[in-house]
Design an enzyme around this catalytic site. Structure first.
Site, mmCIF file in Angstrom:
data_model
loop_
_atom_site.group_PDB
_atom_site.id
_atom_site.type_symbol
_atom_site.label_atom_id
_atom_site.label_comp_id
_atom_site.label_asym_id
_atom_site.label_seq_id
_atom_site.Cartn_x
_atom_site.Cartn_y
_atom_site.Cartn_z
ATOM 1 N N LYS A 153 0.796 -1.237 0.000
ATOM 2 C CA LYS A 153 0.000 0.000 0.000
ATOM 3 C C LYS A 153 0.834 1.295 0.000
ATOM 4 C CE LYS A 153 -2.009 -1.424 3.719
ATOM 5 N NZ LYS A 153 -2.847 -1.713 4.881
ATOM 6 N N ASP A 189 -5.168 -5.300 10.878
ATOM 7 C CA ASP A 189 -6.458 -4.592 10.957
ATOM 8 C C ASP A 189 -7.659 -5.526 10.770
ATOM 9 O OD1 ASP A 189 -5.717 -4.909 8.316
ATOM 10 O OD2 ASP A 189 -6.251 -2.891 7.669
#
Ligand code: BGC
Length: 464
Positions: A153, A189
């Site tokens: 990312k 997450d």
């Protein structure tokens, strides 16, 4: 004419079933004792062995690093009210240079932000346990020992891959901070999301993120996780499904635009599935399609504006806005400096819809693989389960969630899935993981103590 460009993005139900079947094989490779080293879908053990049982409580700190922002939270878990409360939180931006700088700079920044937060909320004198949500693929050795496999990312900080991230955080706190933290629990997450929803709904056994990146975790039978010892119980596995396709297994469904997005990314060849799905890439895919159509004189009178010609300028949030209404589309096209007509605006809507739908359907295929696996593991005819979900694409896009849910129902007809959007999931969930770890440690201390008492009894009896 337009169909020719969009057809490669349209995946039939049969193709989605095939994608799901390929992922099913890859899950097995990732779980295997010897095959996991080379598996594209990493299937990482998380050392989270239990979801909340509702008796957890206390005050916690949580750090959440995974997108462009970094967050610090003070979280309270209240047993009586069965609630995870966010007491306070603070966002610190991570500048682009820092995402590509040294690991030391990044962790010093995190430690400084945490110190400032503790100072401004009068928490410096307490030593609170800390949940650290670090949303990158990590080989977790223990709940507080986690080695970064690779950045994703848009992050690429030097000197972190291959290192224990908890250690790097603790060293940075020592360097920059005049405060102490208690025990640390590291979580992805997805795990945080599952755990934060799990307090509300104890049948939540899957966590899914569709935001800047995409990924999911689920509760797997330990006996199937061949790379770790043990037979009984379950463990949460962080699938890292973003890496699906990294061995070429999805090459037949990649479009020329996916290939281009991958080639120009900072990590070519890595996280191919993620690059077809997540917020970091969707806008760019749309942009590349629009550029090609314009070059072929199908759009904007053949004129590419500077913005449309610049990589990264068509943001993923535009897709959500455009699909929300033609008026938004017109506004955005004007802002991008394009000379548009009504037909152009509708074609742009169609392109956005095609690409976001493909993303939703691919996620559905992957999620169907997981629920079908859980159902088979438990030898059930019918599985009723809950998925905790988070991420901007899922939350903000007007039709993404409904398309995904409809497609999963088709691909996993024997599963009845409730979707629970997690509020502040990754932060609160990190606290929740810490709370569950404390509960389990407390329970095993009690057990040891009572075993000890039994031993004393035995000795006494022997002595008599
Ligand atoms: C990371 C995962 C994370 C996901 C969603 C991916 O790029 O590899 O660890 O869960 O993004 O944030």
């Amino acid at each position: 004419m337009v169909e020719k460009y969009l057809q490669p993005f349209q995946l039939s139900p049969e193709t989605l079933q095939e994608v799901s079947a390929r992922l099913r094989k890859d899950l097995l490779r990732g779980l295997g004792k010897h095959s996991h080293h080379k598996a594209p879908v990493k299937m990482l053990p998380t050392f989270v062995r239990a979801t909340p049982d509702g008796t957890e409580k206390g005050d916690f700190l949580a750090l959440d690093l995974g997108g462009t922002n970094f967050r610090v939270l003070h979280v309270r878990v209240e047993e009586e009210a069965q609630k995870v409360l966010k007491m306070d939180s603070q966002i610190c931006a991570i500048p682009q240079e820092m995402m590509l700088g040294t690991g030391e700079q990044l962790f010093d920044h995190i430690a400084t932000c945490l110190g400032d937060f503790l100072e401004s909320h009068n928490l410096k004198c307490q030593t609170l346990p800390l949940g650290f949500t670090f949303s990158f693929p990590c080989e977790q050795l223990e709940i507080d020992k986690s080695i970064l496999i690779r950045w994703t990312k848009g992050f690429n900080c030097s000197g972190v891959e291959g290192k224990d991230v908890v250690q790097l955080l603790k060293e940075a706190i020592q360097r920059t901070g005049d405060y102490h933290i208690g025990s640390v629990a590291m979580v992805n997450d997805t795990v945080g999301t599952m755990m934060s929803c799990g307090y509300k709904d104890q049948s939540c056994e899957i966590g899914m993120i569709i935001g800047t990146g995409t990924n999911a975790c689920y509760m797997e039978e330990i006996k199937n996780v061949k790379r770790i010892e043990g037979e009984d119980g379950r463990m949460c596995i962080n699938t890292e499904w973003g890496g699906f396709g990294d061995d070429g297994s999805l090459d037949d469904i990649l479009t020329e635009f996916d290939v281009e997005v991958d080639k120009t990314s900072i990590n070519p060849g890595v996280h191919i599935f993620e690059k077809m799905i997540s917020g970091m890439y969707l806008g760019e895919i749309v942009r590349l399609v629009l550029v090609k159509m314009t070059k072929d004189k199908l759009l904007f009178k053949g004129q590419i504006s500077e913005a449309l010609g610049t990589s990264g300028r068509f943001e993923t949030k535009f897709i959500s806005e455009i699909e929300d209404g033609l008026e938004n589309a017109k506004k955005i096209l004007t802002e991008l400096g394009l000379d548009w007509g009504l037909v152009d605006a509708s074609v742009v809507c169609l392109v956005c819809d095609t690409i976001s739908s493909r993303s939703a359907y691919l996620c559905a295929a992957a999620l169907a693989t997981l629920v079908n696996r859980i159902r088979n593991n438990r030898k059930l005819d019918h599985l009723k389960t809950t998925v905790g979900v988070d991420g901007t694409v899922y939350r903000k896009h007007p039709t993404f969630s409904s398309k995904l849910q409809k497609a999963v129902r088709l691909l996993a007809p024997q599963c009845d899935i409730t979707f629970l959007v997690s509020e502040d999931g990754s932060g609160k969930g990190a606290a929740m993981v810490t709370a569950v770890a404390q509960r389990l440690a407390h329970q095993s201390r009690l057990l040891e103590e009572s075993d000890g008492e039994d031993d004393d009894d035995e000795e006494e009896e022997e002595g008599q």
